[in-house]
Design a protein around this motif. Sequence first.
Motif, PDB file in Angstrom:
ATOM      1  N   GLU A 103      31.991  36.132  34.371  1.00  0.00           N
ATOM      2  CA  GLU A 103      32.854  34.929  34.076  1.00  0.00           C
ATOM      3  C   GLU A 103      34.215  34.992  34.934  1.00  0.00           C
ATOM      4  O   GLU A 103      34.600  36.003  35.433  1.00  0.00           O
ATOM      5  CB  GLU A 103      32.867  34.716  32.624  1.00  0.00           C
ATOM      6  N   SER A 104      35.037  33.909  34.755  1.00  0.00           N
ATOM      7  CA  SER A 104      36.072  33.659  35.156  1.00  0.00           C
ATOM      8  C   SER A 104      37.151  34.892  34.702  1.00  0.00           C
ATOM      9  O   SER A 104      37.058  34.968  33.370  1.00  0.00           O
ATOM     10  CB  SER A 104      36.747  32.504  35.042  1.00  0.00           C
ATOM     11  N   GLY A 105      37.887  35.552  35.374  1.00  0.00           N
ATOM     12  CA  GLY A 105      38.722  36.410  34.835  1.00  0.00           C
ATOM     13  C   GLY A 105      38.166  37.768  34.905  1.00  0.00           C
ATOM     14  O   GLY A 105      38.767  38.780  34.208  1.00  0.00           O
ATOM     15  N   SER A 106      36.861  38.153  35.022  1.00  0.00           N
ATOM     16  CA  SER A 106      36.383  39.347  34.843  1.00  0.00           C
ATOM     17  C   SER A 106      36.664  40.272  35.859  1.00  0.00           C
ATOM     18  O   SER A 106      36.233  41.441  35.409  1.00  0.00           O
ATOM     19  CB  SER A 106      34.776  39.247  35.108  1.00  0.00           C
ATOM     20  N   GLY A 107      37.000  39.817  37.088  1.00  0.00           N
ATOM     21  CA  GLY A 107      37.500  40.892  38.061  1.00  0.00           C
ATOM     22  C   GLY A 107      36.594  40.862  39.207  1.00  0.00           C
ATOM     23  O   GLY A 107      36.875  41.726  40.263  1.00  0.00           O
ATOM     24  N   LYS A 108      35.737  40.127  39.272  1.00  0.00           N
ATOM     25  CA  LYS A 108      34.839  40.158  40.488  1.00  0.00           C
ATOM     26  C   LYS A 108      35.156  39.635  41.764  1.00  0.00           C
ATOM     27  O   LYS A 108      35.060  40.433  42.888  1.00  0.00           O
ATOM     28  CB  LYS A 108      33.669  39.131  40.165  1.00  0.00           C
ATOM     29  N   THR A 109      36.208  38.804  41.887  1.00  0.00           N
ATOM     30  CA  THR A 109      36.940  38.364  43.125  1.00  0.00           C
ATOM     31  C   THR A 109      37.792  39.366  43.380  1.00  0.00           C
ATOM     32  O   THR A 109      38.046  39.819  44.474  1.00  0.00           O
ATOM     33  CB  THR A 109      37.833  37.258  42.910  1.00  0.00           C
ATOM     34  N   THR A 110      38.441  40.106  42.524  1.00  0.00           N
ATOM     35  CA  THR A 110      39.391  41.137  42.868  1.00  0.00           C
ATOM     36  C   THR A 110      38.707  42.354  43.531  1.00  0.00           C
ATOM     37  O   THR A 110      39.373  43.045  44.282  1.00  0.00           O
ATOM     38  CB  THR A 110      40.075  41.787  41.460  1.00  0.00           C
ATOM     39  N   ILE A 111      37.411  42.815  43.257  1.00  0.00           N
ATOM     40  CA  ILE A 111      36.479  43.602  43.978  1.00  0.00           C
ATOM     41  C   ILE A 111      36.606  43.218  45.465  1.00  0.00           C
ATOM     42  O   ILE A 111      36.662  44.044  46.179  1.00  0.00           O
ATOM     43  CB  ILE A 111      35.309  44.001  43.351  1.00  0.00           C
ATOM     44  N   GLY A 112      36.005  42.025  45.567  1.00  0.00           N
ATOM     45  CA  GLY A 112      36.067  41.647  47.026  1.00  0.00           C
ATOM     46  C   GLY A 112      37.189  41.882  47.632  1.00  0.00           C
ATOM     47  O   GLY A 112      37.328  42.285  48.896  1.00  0.00           O
ATOM     48  N   ARG A 113      38.460  41.245  47.152  1.00  0.00           N
ATOM     49  CA  ARG A 113      39.870  41.492  47.760  1.00  0.00           C
ATOM     50  C   ARG A 113      40.321  42.834  47.979  1.00  0.00           C
ATOM     51  O   ARG A 113      40.654  43.110  48.844  1.00  0.00           O
ATOM     52  CB  ARG A 113      40.823  40.872  46.871  1.00  0.00           C
ATOM     53  N   ALA A 114      39.875  43.882  46.978  1.00  0.00           N
ATOM     54  CA  ALA A 114      40.055  45.091  47.217  1.00  0.00           C
ATOM     55  C   ALA A 114      39.319  45.600  48.503  1.00  0.00           C
ATOM     56  O   ALA A 114      39.887  46.556  49.189  1.00  0.00           O
ATOM     57  CB  ALA A 114      39.758  46.032  46.121  1.00  0.00           C
ATOM     58  N   VAL A 115      37.974  45.344  48.466  1.00  0.00           N
ATOM     59  CA  VAL A 115      37.219  45.766  49.735  1.00  0.00           C
ATOM     60  C   VAL A 115      37.875  45.285  51.045  1.00  0.00           C
ATOM     61  O   VAL A 115      37.755  45.927  51.920  1.00  0.00           O
ATOM     62  CB  VAL A 115      35.749  45.339  49.513  1.00  0.00           C
ATOM     63  N   LEU A 116      38.170  44.243  50.969  1.00  0.00           N
ATOM     64  CA  LEU A 116      39.189  43.473  52.184  1.00  0.00           C
ATOM     65  C   LEU A 116      40.537  43.964  52.485  1.00  0.00           C
ATOM     66  O   LEU A 116      41.231  43.657  53.615  1.00  0.00           O
ATOM     67  CB  LEU A 116      39.109  41.984  52.100  1.00  0.00           C
ATOM     68  N   GLY A 117      40.966  44.952  51.670  1.00  0.00           N
ATOM     69  CA  GLY A 117      42.169  45.486  51.515  1.00  0.00           C
ATOM     70  C   GLY A 117      43.485  44.144  51.212  1.00  0.00           C
ATOM     71  O   GLY A 117      44.563  44.231  51.757  1.00  0.00           O
ATOM     72  N   LEU A 118      43.066  43.479  50.240  1.00  0.00           N
ATOM     73  CA  LEU A 118      43.927  42.335  49.977  1.00  0.00           C
ATOM     74  C   LEU A 118      44.379  42.748  48.414  1.00  0.00           C
ATOM     75  O   LEU A 118      45.138  41.840  48.015  1.00  0.00           O
ATOM     76  CB  LEU A 118      43.180  40.970  50.143  1.00  0.00           C
ATOM     77  N   ALA A 119      43.856  43.685  47.813  1.00  0.00           N
ATOM     78  CA  ALA A 119      44.411  43.957  46.342  1.00  0.00           C
ATOM     79  C   ALA A 119      45.048  45.346  46.166  1.00  0.00           C
ATOM     80  O   ALA A 119      44.286  46.276  47.186  1.00  0.00           O
ATOM     81  CB  ALA A 119      43.098  43.802  45.615  1.00  0.00           C
ATOM     82  N   PRO A 120      45.887  45.637  45.512  1.00  0.00           N
ATOM     83  CA  PRO A 120      46.345  46.974  45.401  1.00  0.00           C
ATOM     84  C   PRO A 120      45.491  47.887  44.807  1.00  0.00           C
ATOM     85  O   PRO A 120      45.604  47.954  43.494  1.00  0.00           O
ATOM     86  CB  PRO A 120      47.612  46.782  44.477  1.00  0.00           C
TER      87      PRO A 120
END
Length: 287
Positions: free
Chosen positions: A48-65
């Motif tokens: 669901e929204s806010g679960s962290g799923k998009t953050t995983i993708g961003r981390a893989v791409l180097g866009l999250a700390p």
Amino acid sequence: MTTTTPLLAVHDLHVAYPGKGLRAPRTEVLHGVDLDVRPGETLGLVGESGSGKTTIGRAVLGLAPVTGGSITFDGVDITNASRRHRRELSRSMQVVFQDPYTSLNPSLLVGDTLAEPLVAHGRSAHDARAEVAGLLDRVGLPRDAARRLPREFSGGQRQRVAIARALAVRPRLIVCDEPVSALDLTTQAKVLELFLELQRDLGVAYLFVSHDLAVVRYLSHRVAVIHDGRIVETGPTRDVTEHPTDPYTQRLLLSAPVADPAAQRARRERLAAVRASSGSPSSEAAA
């Protein structure tokens, strides 16, 4: 899928964002996430929204700390890759974002948008222009689309342009961040068919991030379910979507609407029972 050796492997991943105040504590978004994507497969990442799923993708791409754990691609640790290494990685790893209305430069002709990554990776302008026609063919757009601006296309057509841009450098993995959620159902179905066709023809792998279990069920070989920054269930798509073992996954499945009123009523009753047994509030939002 030709091998079980992961193309992408995420191990014990932690991501935390700085607090808003000077002394504010960091907000941890991911708590020890493990997942992998094999060559030529689709891993559906759902929550669901806010679960962290998009953050995983961003981390893989180097866009999250990334604050802990590791990310490897093709056996190479890319957790804290340099900007130069990230540029090299973009040959093998691309992204399709959620909103086709904002992911394309509105001032660039589509042909220039598709040629841009090719030129950035060493192709001559002449060769890049020659490849644009093939990219448009690949995603089902007319060749004269190269001479038009993004605003002249529908949402589904713009997403096809975004997919073509991702394919331009022939990546091995595409991170798909809710790529059909902004589209109507008919257009969604056509774009999902395109993703399947491209995978069959090119062997590209997808990390497919979505809140929609129906989309994930249709497209994915395996599914990982994320809740509050933790992976709570992973397995073959049929196992996870038909015989879930985690109460959160069960709630997600039972929260999805169905057309049959009797079946929907039965789902509501089962959902209430699952929530009661797991101590979940009845007002929990569905993904």
